[in-house]
Design a protein around this motif. Structure first.
Motif, short mmCIF file in Angstrom:
data_model
loop_
_atom_site.label_atom_id
_atom_site.label_comp_id
_atom_site.label_asym_id
_atom_site.label_seq_id
_atom_site.Cartn_x
_atom_site.Cartn_y
_atom_site.Cartn_z
N TYR A 1 1.29 -1.16 0.06
CA TYR A 1 0.06 -0.56 0.41
C TYR A 1 0.97 0.89 0.04
O TYR A 1 2.06 1.28 0.51
CB TYR A 1 -0.80 0.08 1.10
CG TYR A 1 -0.40 0.03 2.72
CD1 TYR A 1 -0.79 1.84 3.32
CD2 TYR A 1 -0.27 -0.54 3.02
CE1 TYR A 1 -0.21 1.93 4.60
CE2 TYR A 1 0.63 -1.22 4.44
CZ TYR A 1 0.63 0.54 5.31
OH TYR A 1 1.44 0.72 6.87
N CYS A 2 0.42 2.24 -0.37
CA CYS A 2 1.21 3.75 -0.85
C CYS A 2 1.26 4.48 0.72
O CYS A 2 -0.01 4.00 1.21
CB CYS A 2 0.46 4.70 -2.18
SG CYS A 2 1.02 5.60 -2.02
N ARG A 3 2.19 4.92 0.69
CA ARG A 3 2.55 6.33 2.24
C ARG A 3 2.68 7.16 1.92
O ARG A 3 3.91 8.48 2.23
CB ARG A 3 3.47 5.28 2.78
CG ARG A 3 2.58 4.16 3.58
CD ARG A 3 3.33 2.50 4.10
NE ARG A 3 3.50 1.92 2.72
CZ ARG A 3 4.56 0.82 2.93
NH1 ARG A 3 5.51 1.01 3.83
NH2 ARG A 3 4.70 0.35 1.55
N ALA B 1 19.36 10.03 4.90
CA ALA B 1 19.19 9.39 3.55
C ALA B 1 17.87 8.14 4.74
O ALA B 1 18.91 7.33 4.79
CB ALA B 1 19.38 9.31 2.62
N PRO B 2 16.03 8.36 4.33
CA PRO B 2 15.82 7.63 5.32
C PRO B 2 15.48 6.30 4.08
O PRO B 2 15.65 6.51 2.70
CB PRO B 2 14.52 8.37 5.38
CG PRO B 2 14.48 9.36 4.30
CD PRO B 2 15.97 9.87 4.05
N THR B 3 14.49 4.94 4.49
CA THR B 3 14.21 4.11 3.57
C THR B 3 12.88 4.53 3.13
O THR B 3 12.93 5.83 3.78
CB THR B 3 14.00 2.92 4.34
OG1 THR B 3 12.79 3.66 5.27
CG2 THR B 3 15.42 2.25 4.76
N MET B 4 12.44 4.50 1.64
CA MET B 4 12.00 5.16 0.89
C MET B 4 10.44 3.76 1.66
O MET B 4 10.86 2.58 1.24
CB MET B 4 11.67 5.11 -0.46
CG MET B 4 12.58 6.86 0.13
SD MET B 4 13.20 7.10 -1.86
CE MET B 4 10.72 7.76 -1.89
N MET B 5 9.59 3.77 0.94
CA MET B 5 7.79 2.87 1.16
C MET B 5 8.47 1.93 1.09
O MET B 5 7.78 1.13 1.94
CB MET B 5 6.91 3.92 1.32
CG MET B 5 7.15 3.52 -0.27
SD MET B 5 5.11 4.36 -0.86
CE MET B 5 5.09 5.91 -0.35
N TYR B 6 8.44 1.31 0.01
CA TYR B 6 8.80 -0.27 -0.14
C TYR B 6 9.76 -0.78 0.19
O TYR B 6 10.16 -2.19 -0.05
CB TYR B 6 8.88 0.09 -1.81
CG TYR B 6 7.10 0.67 -2.07
CD1 TYR B 6 6.07 0.09 -1.51
CD2 TYR B 6 6.83 1.55 -3.60
CE1 TYR B 6 4.62 0.04 -2.37
CE2 TYR B 6 5.79 1.75 -3.08
CZ TYR B 6 4.64 1.99 -2.68
OH TYR B 6 3.40 2.17 -3.07
#
Length: 704
Positions: free
Chosen positions: A7-9, A437-442
């Motif tokens: 699911y998209c965040r 730098a963060p992780t991204m949603m997937y």
């Protein structure tokens, strides 16, 4: 290649998606037709998340600024240096010299907010800011001044009438008040509501995607919304169309409100707002007839002039018409993974937190534990022992979000330490001493516990990480956890003491966040397309013994004064004869997405105007224009749009002209925090801004 459900965040809608994964990269993203909440819907920006993750602007390592250049640094080394600097700043200047700003994206990873708040609480600082206080904090002010009915709001899915003001949810996926109207699969949801007989009223100066589907569209002059709502109340109270039983049981001040709005006749409303008297009367009777349905407002109300009074009057419409669940009705709780909140036919008394306790150097008090973001620059720039010297920005871009762009830049450059968590070198990150730098949603596991209060159904979903994260990134929560561990802080999250000796696994933390729900997380995780929880048949309970005398305060003394001020404000200016209003773009999430090639509908930020206004100025689509307010000027490109009323120019927030002038103009160069500021929340006027428009003599070939 594998196709994975997730699911998209990017926003609170949390649409279900099917993601193509090949060679550990996210490829095509489409709406998931089997998702039990969004039912196949997805928006353009959600479908292009792969480009955000794989694009050249994506940061895959922490960055440290040396001079004007950012260079990669191992993330744990960056965290160590940041921790040392914050510890020294607190030792030298006190805890309130450290602040945190929480942006929109801060909220869409379940673990970020609780860990960020736990770390911030451990610092001892009280200087917490968020985007909520720069766009919709009038909702908070209204709740704190009126009080809150604890039985719950009526829902869109079972209503007979709904009034949307200053919001266009078919584009924004945001209906206003956390009740989820037209948020999930919005076009289908609205069609279904209309088929079952819902009456839709829209208040918006523009013809929008939502207003085109309304039974009645009221088009006020920008900035006159307080007068419109007062006029609606005038008709409803004047004709005794209000819910007299609800008001007798729960509301104080009805007669005072009736007296206050008595001068706001339909003729007065027509003179001030341009809405025909007969249309106003029809709208008032239509809404009052209900019998079920509410008013929902968006940023067009909360970012405009007299926003606190306007939002208060909008809420008053819901109150006087009794649009809340009563004792014995089925409670509206959609809690699934989160702890269900019992509903009671009772009132929580007004709670004016800003009138007592801590006040900052700018004189502002706390509103839901936060200081107004409109005062952040003052907190940085005003000399004194507790001046903010270190700022942590989580999931936001205050350089574009805050008014008075030049002053914001000065403030950011004044900081001893600016840290931002961002996946790209945004306008704020360019000024930061460190960028995490963060992780991204997937690239991370997650569940929907933090978003379910927005959902229109008792829905829950758990997702795994679909692709591995780059070696140099960490999850947002890990930054705050590791920072706390370096500083020797103990953290409590969701009522639990966090192990500060061995970093927890995110899967265990997600399970902890969902441990008080009514559905087992394992069952949710086993369903690729989410679950709908069994019907919650709990009923709205009676008031507790100590609540029986509590009443909503529908017209506090300060609201009455604000209403008088709003009624006396003509909004007319001979020097600045046009009104600038702001609008959302379906393809963008605030400032996120402008750099993704082909994602924005236009390669620049167009200034949309009525064709008649353009012709009167000798301009056309593609003409260069200068938009000038009392505070500043921006250059933009005109676009003829018949949906824009005469005398209005519409443009979007979130675009930047600081790095590439071709991208468009930053509206906040026209805004200020020194004039027309709301009391309590220090909210500036960011829409319905008086401006004048002139041609620059330049012409850009129109882009379809």
């Amino acid at each position: 290649m594998a196709v994975e459900a997730s699911y998209c965040r990017l926003c609170q809608a949390s649409c279900g998606v099917m993601v193509d994964v090949a060679d550990n990269r996210v490829g095509t993203i489409l709406g998931d037709p089997d998702n039990l909440l969004s039912e196949g819907y997805s928006c353009p920006k959600g479908r292009r998340v792969g480009d955000l993750m794989n694009g050249p602007e994506r940061l895959t390592a922490a960055m440290r600024r040396l001079g004007s250049q950012h260079t990669p640094i191992p993330v744990d080394e960056a965290v160590s240096e940041i921790g040392d600097k914050i510890t020294r700043i607190i030792a030298d200047h006190g805890a309130d010299s450290v602040a945190m700003f929480m942006g929109t994206q801060h909220h869409f990873a379940t673990l970020t907010d609780p860990f960020a708040r736990a770390w911030f609480k451990a610092t001892g600082s009280r200087k917490l800011f968020s985007t909520m206080t720069i766009d919709q904090s009038a909702k908070w002010v209204a709740t704190k001044r009126i009080g809150e009915y604890l039985g719950g709001r009526q829902s869109f899915s079972s209503s007979d009438v709904w009034l949307l003001a200053g919001t266009n949810p078919l584009v924004s996926l945001n209906g206003g008040n956390g009740d989820g109207p037209i948020m999930h699969n919005p076009y289908a949801a609205l069609r279904a509501a209309r088929r079952r007989g819902l009456t839709l009223i829209v208040i918006d100066p523009r013809k929008t995607e939502t207003s085109n589907r309304a039974d009645l569209h009221l088009r006020p002059r920008p900035g006159t919304d307080a007068v419109v709502f007062a006029g609606l109340l005038n008709v409803i109270l004047g004709e005794d169309l209000h819910d007299q039983a609800f008001c007798a049981s729960y509301v104080d001040g009805i007669e005072q409100l009736r007296t206050a709005v008595a001068p706001v006749t339909p003729d007065f409303v027509e003179t001030v707002s341009g809405i025909g008297r007969d249309d106003l009367i029809v709208a008032a009777r239509m809404f009052a007839a209900g019998p079920r349905g509410m008013v929902s407002t968006g940023t067009g109300i909360c970012m405009g002039p007299h926003s606190n009074a306007t939002e208060h009057l909008a809420t008053a419409l819901n109150v006087v018409c009794g649009r809340y669940l009563r004792e014995g009705e089925v409670a509206g709780s959609t809690g699934v993974l989160g702890r269900p909140v019992p509903a009671r036919a009772a009132v929580a008394l007004p709670d004016r937190t800003w009138e007592s306790g801590y006040h900052s150097r700018s004189g502002a008090g706390l509103l839901y534990g936060q200081l107004p973001s409109g005062t952040l620059c003052d907190e940085i720039l005003t000399p004194g022992p507790d001046r903010v010297r270190a700022l942590i920005v989580s999931g936001g871009n205050p350089m574009l979000a805050l008014p008075d762009h030049a002053r914001v830049r000065t403030a950011m450059q004044q900081l001893d330490l600016l840290v931002t968590i961002d996946s790209r070198l945004s306008e704020t990150a360019e000024l930061a001493h460190y960028v995490i730098a963060p992780t991204m949603m997937y690239e991370r596991a997650d569940n929907s516990v933090s978003m379910e209060r927005f959902f229109s159904k008792p829905f829950a979903m758990q997702t795994k990480a679909l692709v591995p994260a780059p070696a140099g990134v960490i999850e947002d929560w890990q930054f705050f956890y590791r920072l706390a561990r370096l500083q020797g802080y103990e953290l409590r999250v969701a009522g639990n003491q966090v192990n500060m000796h061995s970093e927890p696994r995110p899967e265990d933390l997600l399970a902890m966040m969902a441990s008080k729900g009514r559905v087992d997380l394992a069952d949710v995780a086993a369903s690729a397309h989410g679950v709908i929880a069994p019907s919650d048949v709990s009923l709205v309970a009676p008031a507790l013994p100590d609540e029986t005398d509590n009443r909503l305060d529908i017209l506090p003394h300060d609201v009455a004064l604000e209403l008088n001020t709003a009624l006396a404000d003509s909004g007319h200016s001979t020097e600045f004869p046009m009104s600038l209003i702001v609008q959302r773009m379906r393809e963008l999430m605030n400032s996120l997405g402008t750099a993704v090639a082909g994602l924005p509908k236009y390669p620049r930020n167009p200034a949309q105007m009525n064709p008649g206004d353009l012709a009167a100025l000798g301009l056309r689509t593609g003409s260069g224009i200068t938009i000038t307010s009392a505070h500043g000027s921006i250059d933009a490109v005109a676009q003829a749009d018949p949906s824009i009323p005469p005398g209005v120019v519409a443009i979007s927030h979130g675009w930047s002209g600081t790095r590439d002038g071709a991208l468009g103009a930053n509206v906040n160069e026209l805004t200020t925090t020194s004039e027309q500021i709301q009391t309590i929340n220090s909210m500036p006027m960011l829409t319905s801004v008086p401006v004048r428009v002139s041609g620059t003599g330049q012409f850009t070939e129109p882009v379809d």
